[in-house]
Enzyme design. Structure first.
Site, PDB file in Angstrom:
ATOM      1  N   LYS A  80       0.843  -1.201   0.000  1.00  0.00           N
ATOM      2  CA  LYS A  80       0.000   0.000   0.000  1.00  0.00           C
ATOM      3  C   LYS A  80       0.878   1.250   0.000  1.00  0.00           C
ATOM      4  CE  LYS A  80      -3.926   1.902   2.664  1.00  0.00           C
ATOM      5  NZ  LYS A  80      -4.712   1.747   3.915  1.00  0.00           N
ATOM      6  N   SER A 155      -9.715   2.269   3.201  1.00  0.00           N
ATOM      7  CA  SER A 155      -8.845   2.994   2.306  1.00  0.00           C
ATOM      8  C   SER A 155      -7.960   2.100   1.435  1.00  0.00           C
ATOM      9  CB  SER A 155      -7.942   3.949   3.082  1.00  0.00           C
ATOM     10  OG  SER A 155      -7.048   3.223   3.902  1.00  0.00           O
ATOM     11  N   SER A 179      -9.692  -0.257   7.287  1.00  0.00           N
ATOM     12  CA  SER A 179      -9.150  -0.110   5.927  1.00  0.00           C
ATOM     13  C   SER A 179      -8.499  -1.356   5.344  1.00  0.00           C
ATOM     14  CB  SER A 179      -8.130   1.029   5.884  1.00  0.00           C
ATOM     15  OG  SER A 179      -8.786   2.263   6.016  1.00  0.00           O
TER      16      SER A 179
END
Lengths: 501, 98
Positions: A80, A155, A179
């Protein structure tokens, strides 16, 4: 030979160990897959093909030389973009960090590199991890591989979509309020938020320091355990890192996979079901409970009366911490610098111009909300009260874990919604995290396991929560549920997803 | 209950060092009003007898050995800086003309 991108990380690792497959071939297969599906999925912000192939080549050479390597050596991974990677762009989904090349690696990235996992690239996310749909990325939407018109969650929508679309067998996510788990639920993948402090936060671009936790994003429970063991453990560079060794997660996953949950007390949280949850989500949840019971688990109903206040407390604590953490993006040392359009060019005016131009709407909204909640005259009523609710949530967990070994709920109240559907309604967006937030406030670990399709044909997730430092329980129960469900489906849930090419 | 005016948003944005366009101020005033009204429900249960918790785990001071380690190479750090000069960050003037 079968398509290697369909193999789990554990299967891939086994094939590499037996030298039936080279890491270069495995890495190239995933890079080819990325090239084929990225136009429709857009899970990645940066693809580091050369870097990944160089790592793969090195691992292959070491294996050929008979060197002892990490069991996951040569298995590709996506990271990420909120996690800093030396020499590789790290934007956290924000324009304010566009073009910034970090001069150092996060601890978890160091461990990934040391173990020889080729890093395929950096995945898309809501800007600074603020969001539940990845639509707040400054670099465009990621699309859910199950339905390209829908959100991949957030997210960490990029990491979840990359794994669901077979672009990577493993990915790293971060979970501040859900997330990792909510994207897992809406993409039919597995996501784990470890116990707070069990995976180093050094090198994570901080959103809310008392809530943030990095963890695995995978297609199987066993793969999450393998990755969790690699990235977890004490780090002297993170003062909130837990010094105790991790429990044995891989062994717990294998034990769970035998399908026997005798003696395990599963607490069903009254407050995390009912109103606001889709009928299809609730139906799959009840079916999964029945499977757990059939595996020998004892179901108990537990009440956590303060959970309905968790969302409100979270949306005070998170913006407050974020407003402080994001103060460092001031245009002085890294990233964007914008000069004011008129008037004197002083440092403070450059900061304000830079932040005005570099931050997106949701980031501005939360920084201003946090600054407001911390400002004189409001502190006690908002931030102070939210911290008290945090105590009440922790007490609820303590009471519930006195009656049950794990707690369970649906991971998210709904399946993936349409892109754009909730973009203009921040409160509706925040409600996606209603079931995942309590774990972050208390620091306890949580997992989402895919547990079927709702009436709309979209994936649903089953959330398992355990006491702090008892992450092994997630893996035992998660693997047992996964095994029972896959026996019913005749294979993994993702096998039912549409082909992308 | 609460009402967040345009002026209040502008004041807080100035504290947070974020330049906002007039239309952003208008929109945020409306949005924050709704959000703050919703999250104010924490006060329903946050009674005086409940202690505040700032962190998920009980933490005491954490120390490590004071061992010198090499710092990041200056050139690598400055390579991505908006402006650099003589091995340092170059920043705008700090004080305005008063």
């Amino acid at each position: 030979m079968t398509d290697v991108t369909r193999l789990s990380a554990a299967e891939l690792a086994e094939a590499l160990r037996k030298r039936e497959l080279s890491s270069v071939d495995a890495t190239r297969a995933h890079l080819d897959r990325i090239a084929a599906v990225e136009e429709s999925v857009h899970a990645f912000l940066h693809v580091s093909g050369d870097d990944a192939l160089a790592t793969a080549q090195d691992v292959d050479a070491r294996r050929a030389a008979g060197e002892e390597v990490h069991p996951l050596a040569g298995v590709p991974i996506a990271v990420k973009d909120v996690i800093v990677t030396k020499g590789m762009p790290s934007t956290a989904g924000s324009k304010i960090l566009e073009g910034w090349i970090p001069p150092y690696d996060a601890t978890l990235v160091e461990r990934i590199r040391a173990a020889g996992l080729p890093i395929l690239g950096k995945t898309n996310m809501d800007e600074f991890a603020m969001g539940s749909s990845t639509e707040h990325s400054a670099y465009g939407n990621t699309h859910n591989p199950w339905d390209l018109d829908r959100i991949p969650g957030g997210s960490g929508g990029g990491s979840a979509a990359a794994v669901a679309a077979y672009e990577a067998p493993l990915a790293i996510g971060t979970d501040t309020g859900g997330s990792i788990r909510q994207p897992g639920a809406v993409t039919g993948t597995v996501g784990v938020k470890p116990t707070y402090g069990s995976v180093s936060r050094y090198g994570l671009i901080a959103l809310a320091s008392s809530l943030d936790q990095a963890g695995p994003v995978t297609r199987t429970v066993l793969d999450s355990a393998l990755l969790h063991e690699l990235i977890g453990g004490h780090d002297p560079r993170d003062s909130t890192s837990i010094a105790d060794p991790l429990p044995n997660l891989v062994e717990s996953a294998r034990r769970g996979a035998t399908g026997d949950l005798s003696g395990v007390r599963v607490g069903v949280v009254t407050e995390l079901q009912g109103e606001g949850y889709q009928p299809g989500v609730l139906a799959r949840f009840q079916e999964s409970l029945a499977l757990l019971e059939k595996a020998g688990a004892e179901l108990v109903e537990v009440s956590c009366p303060h959970f309905p206040y968790a969302l409100a407390a979270y949306y005070l604590i998170l913006p407050a911490e974020a407003s402080s953490n994001l103060a460092k993006f001031d245009g002085m040392r890294f990233g964007l610098r914008v000069e004011p359009e008129d008037g004197p060019v002083t440092a403070e005016r450059v900061m304000a111009a830079t932040r005005g131009a570099g931050f997106g709407d949701e980031v501005k909204r939360r920084i201003i909300l946090g600054t407001y909640a911390l400002s004189a005259g409001y502190y006690d009523a908002y931030y102070g009260s939210a911290q008290k609710v945090r105590t009440l949530i922790q007490r609820d967990f303590a009471g519930a874990f006195a009656q049950a070994d794990v707690l369970v709920s649906p991971t998210a109240p709904t399946t993936a919604f349409k892109l754009g559907e909730k973009l203009d309604d921040p409160l509706a967006m925040y409600l996606n995290d209603v079931a995942t937030i309590p774990a972050n406030l208390a620091g306890v670990p949580g997992m989402s396991v895919p547990n079927g399709l709702s009436d709309d044909g979209l994936p649903v997730g089953f959330q398992i929560l355990a006491p702090a430092k008892a992450d092994d329980r997630l893996y035992r129960v998660g693997a047992a549920l996964e095994g029972a469900l896959q026996a019913q489906w005749g294979g993994p849930l993702l096998a039912q997803a549409p082909e992308l090419v | 209950m609460s009402t967040i005016s345009r002026d209040e948003v502008a004041r807080v944005a100035a504290l947070a060092r974020i330049d906002l366009r007039p239309e952003e101020v208008d929109r945020l005033a409306g949005e924050l009003d709704v959000i703050v009204e919703s999250i104010a429900k924490v006060n329903e249960v946050a009674t005086p007898d409940v202690p505040a918790t700032s962190h998920p785990l009980p933490l005491t001071n954490v120390f490590r050995e004071d061992v010198p380690e090499p710092a990041l190479p200056v050139a690598d750090v400055l390579a991505s800086a908006p402006a650099a000069e003589d091995g340092r960050f170059a920043v705008p003037q700090i004080l305005g003309e008063e």
